[in-house]
Design an enzyme around this catalytic site. Structure first.
Site, PDB file in Angstrom:
ATOM      1  N   ALA A 183      -0.042   8.180  -8.500  1.00  0.00           N
ATOM      2  CA  ALA A 183      -1.137   9.137  -8.699  1.00  0.00           C
ATOM      3  C   ALA A 183      -1.916   9.382  -7.410  1.00  0.00           C
ATOM      4  CB  ALA A 183      -2.065   8.614  -9.790  1.00  0.00           C
ATOM      5  N   ASP A 220       0.450   0.128  -5.550  1.00  0.00           N
ATOM      6  CA  ASP A 220      -0.005  -0.411  -6.828  1.00  0.00           C
ATOM      7  C   ASP A 220       0.000  -1.940  -6.811  1.00  0.00           C
ATOM      8  OD1 ASP A 220       2.668  -1.005  -6.757  1.00  0.00           O
ATOM      9  OD2 ASP A 220       3.176  -0.068  -8.660  1.00  0.00           O
ATOM     10  N   PHE A 232      -1.173  -5.707  -4.387  1.00  0.00           N
ATOM     11  CA  PHE A 232      -1.980  -6.213  -3.270  1.00  0.00           C
ATOM     12  C   PHE A 232      -1.127  -6.714  -2.107  1.00  0.00           C
ATOM     13  CE2 PHE A 232      -5.259  -5.962  -6.479  1.00  0.00           C
ATOM     14  CZ  PHE A 232      -6.309  -5.450  -5.728  1.00  0.00           C
ATOM     15  N   CYS A 266      -2.487  -0.357 -14.153  1.00  0.00           N
ATOM     16  CA  CYS A 266      -2.523   0.945 -14.860  1.00  0.00           C
ATOM     17  C   CYS A 266      -1.633   0.913 -16.095  1.00  0.00           C
ATOM     18  CB  CYS A 266      -2.067   2.062 -13.934  1.00  0.00           C
ATOM     19  SG  CYS A 266      -3.261   2.391 -12.624  1.00  0.00           S
ATOM     20  N   CYS A 322     -12.334 -13.310  10.875  1.00  0.00           N
ATOM     21  CA  CYS A 322     -11.232 -12.695  10.111  1.00  0.00           C
ATOM     22  C   CYS A 322      -9.890 -13.129  10.714  1.00  0.00           C
ATOM     23  CB  CYS A 322     -11.339 -11.174  10.141  1.00  0.00           C
ATOM     24  SG  CYS A 322      -9.947 -10.375   9.300  1.00  0.00           S
ATOM     25  N   CYS A 373      -7.904  -9.151  11.681  1.00  0.00           N
ATOM     26  CA  CYS A 373      -8.295  -8.232  12.758  1.00  0.00           C
ATOM     27  C   CYS A 373      -8.973  -8.939  13.923  1.00  0.00           C
ATOM     28  CB  CYS A 373      -9.150  -7.083  12.215  1.00  0.00           C
ATOM     29  SG  CYS A 373     -10.804  -7.543  11.689  1.00  0.00           S
TER      30      CYS A 373
HETATM   31 ZN   LIG Z   1     -10.671  -8.186   9.480  1.00  0.00          ZN
END
Ligand SMILES: [Zn+2]
Length: 365
Positions: free
Chosen positions: A45, A136, A138, A208, A266, A269
Site C-alpha cells: 500500500a 512490512d 522490521f 495488516c 547510536c 549512525c
Molecule cells: Zn542513529
C-alpha cells in the site's frame, strides 16, 4: 531525452505546470526531480501510493523492489493494481511498473522481483539518491536504515497498521558534498536506531493481515512520505517535517514527536556498526532438508506470549496452543504455521521467500 524519445524539457512545462507554479519547485526544482533516482522497497500500500505520487511529479527514475504477487485482498488500498493483476497473480513490481509507465511514459521505471536482504541490499541501492520504506517487516527497515547510514542516503521510514500510521524522515550524519540530496551534520536527523534502538520482538506487534488496515490511513501516510521525498529532492532540507509523525485519520489524531539530534551512542549512525547489513542480524530463513517446511529463526531469541498471539490469530484459522507451541492451520492459505515460545517458527511451504512472506503477514517481524 526520455525513454519515449521526447524532449523532456519541452513537455515538462505542460505536464508539471501546476507544481512548477509553486515557488519551492519552479524550473530548478522540476529539473532536480527529473534527475533524481528513488528506490522504493516494498510495493504494497505505501510503496504503490508513493510511487504513484512521485511518478506523476516527474521523478526521473523509480526503482521498485518487491518479492510478492498481487492478491485480491490488496486491491482495497494498493492503488497501482487492478482486478486483472490479482486474477493472474502478477508480481507486484511488474504490475506496478506497467501501471506507472502508463501514467507517465517520460520517466524510467526499474522493477525488480526480489526479496530485499543483506546479500543484495548494496546492489539494489546502487546509484540511488533516496530510499523509500514500503516494507512490512522490521528486519527490512533496520537493513534499510543500515544502508542509509553506511552510504549517507536519505531514508523515509513509514508504517501503517489498523487506523494509524507513522512517518519519519532520516538524514544520517556525514553526508558527502557530491550527492543529489545534500545536507550538513547540523541538518542531520536521528536514524531509526537512534529513536528505536531495537526492533520489536517477532510476533509481538499486529500486522495488516491480522489487525487490518484502513485505506485513508495509507493515503495520509503516503502524502507525508511523498512530501518529505519531494522536499529533499528539490533541496528544502530545513523546511520539511522531520519529526516522528504519527497519524490516525480515523480517530482524527495527528501527533509529532520531535526526535532531536542524532545520538552519540547510536551503534548504527555513530559507531557505524551495521548489524543487519554486515553482521547477519535479522530473521534467518532456511528450508528443512527433505521436508516441505521452512524454519524461521528470529534475530534475537525472546519469550513470546503465545496466548496473546493465539488471540490475535484466532480469526484467521484453526489454532492449537499450549505453553510451548502454537499451531495455526490458516483459513486463507493451504498451509500451517507452528510458532515456538522462543519465537522460532515452522512454515509448511517449500519456498523460503513465500514462507517469509507468510511469517511477516501473520506473525510479524
Ligand atoms: Zn542513529
Amino acid at each position: 531525452m526520455s525513454p519515449d524519445g521526447t524532449d523532456q524539457s519541452q513537455n515538462a512545462a505542460g505536464r508539471y505546470h501546476r507544481q512548477m507554479l509553486l515557488p519551492d519547485i519552479g524550473d530548478a526544482g522540476q529539473q532536480r526531480l527529473s534527475a533524481a533516482r528513488v528506490l522504493i522497497i516494498g510495493c504494497g500500500a505505501l510503496g504503490c501510493g508513493v510511487a504513484d505520487l512521485l511518478a506523476r511529479a516527474g521523478v526521473g527514475t523509480l526503482r521498485i523492489v518487491d518479492r510478492d504477487i498481487v492478491e485480491e485482498t490488496n486491491l482495497q488500498r494498493q492503488v497501482l493494481f487492478c482486478q486483472a493483476d490479482a486474477d493472474s497473480a502478477r508480481p507486484k513490481a511488474i504490475a506496478a511498473a506497467e501501471r506507472l509507465r502508463a501514467i507517465n511514459p517520460r520517466i524510467n521505471i526499474e522493477p525488480l522481483v526480489d526479496d530485499f536482504r543483506a546479500a543484495n541490499a548494496a546492489l539494489i541501492t546502487t546509484d540511488i539518491d533516496l530510499l523509500i520504506d514500503g516494507l512490512d517487516n522490521f528486519d527490512g527497515r533496520y537493513l534499510l536504515n543500515d544502508i542509509a547510514a553506511k552510504y549517507h542516503l536519505p531514508y523515509i521510514y513509514a508504517g501503517a497498521v489498523g487506523t494509524g500510521g507513522v512517518v519519519m524522515p532520516v538524514l544520517p550524519r556525514g553526508c558527502p558534498p557530491d550527492r543529489a540530496v545534500r545536507w550538513t551534520d547540523a541538518q542531520a536527523t536521528p536514524c531509526l536506531r537512534c529513536v528505536f534502538p531495537e526492533p520489536p520482538p517477532a510476533g509481538s506487534t499486529p500486522t495488516c493481515d491480522t489487525a487490518g488496515v484502513l485505506g485513508p490511513t495509507i493515503a495520509a501516510v503516503i502524502a507525508n512520505q511523498a512530501a518529505a521525498a519531494m522536499s529533499m529532492l528539490v533541496g528544502r532540507i530545513d523546511e520539511f517535517d522531520r519529526s516522528l509523525h504519527s497519524i490516525d485519520p480515523w480517530q482524527g489524531e495527528d501527533r509529532r514527536l520531535h526526535t532531536g539530534s542524532p545520538r552519540d551512542d547510536c551503534p548504527c549512525c555513530h559507531d557505524r556498526i551495521f548489524e543487519w547489513l554486515e553482521h547477519g542480524r535479522g530473521c534467518d530463513t532456511s528450508s528443512l532438508c527433505g521436508r516441505e517446511m521452512v524454519q524461521i529463526l528470529p534475530s534475537s531469541s525472546s519469550s513470546l506470549d503465545l496466548a496473546m498471539l493465539a488471540q490475535r490469530l484466532a480469526p484467521h484459522g484453526t489454532i492449537k496452543c499450549d505453553e510451548h507451541t502454537l499451531r495455526i492451520d490458516l483459513a486463507q492459505e493451504s498451509t500451517s504455521i507452528t510458532v515456538f515460545a522462543d519465537g522460532r517458527a515452522l512454515i509448511g511451504l517449500a519456498d523460503s521467500t513465500a514462507a517469509r512472506t507468510l511469517f511477516d503477514r501473520y506473525i510479524g517481524s
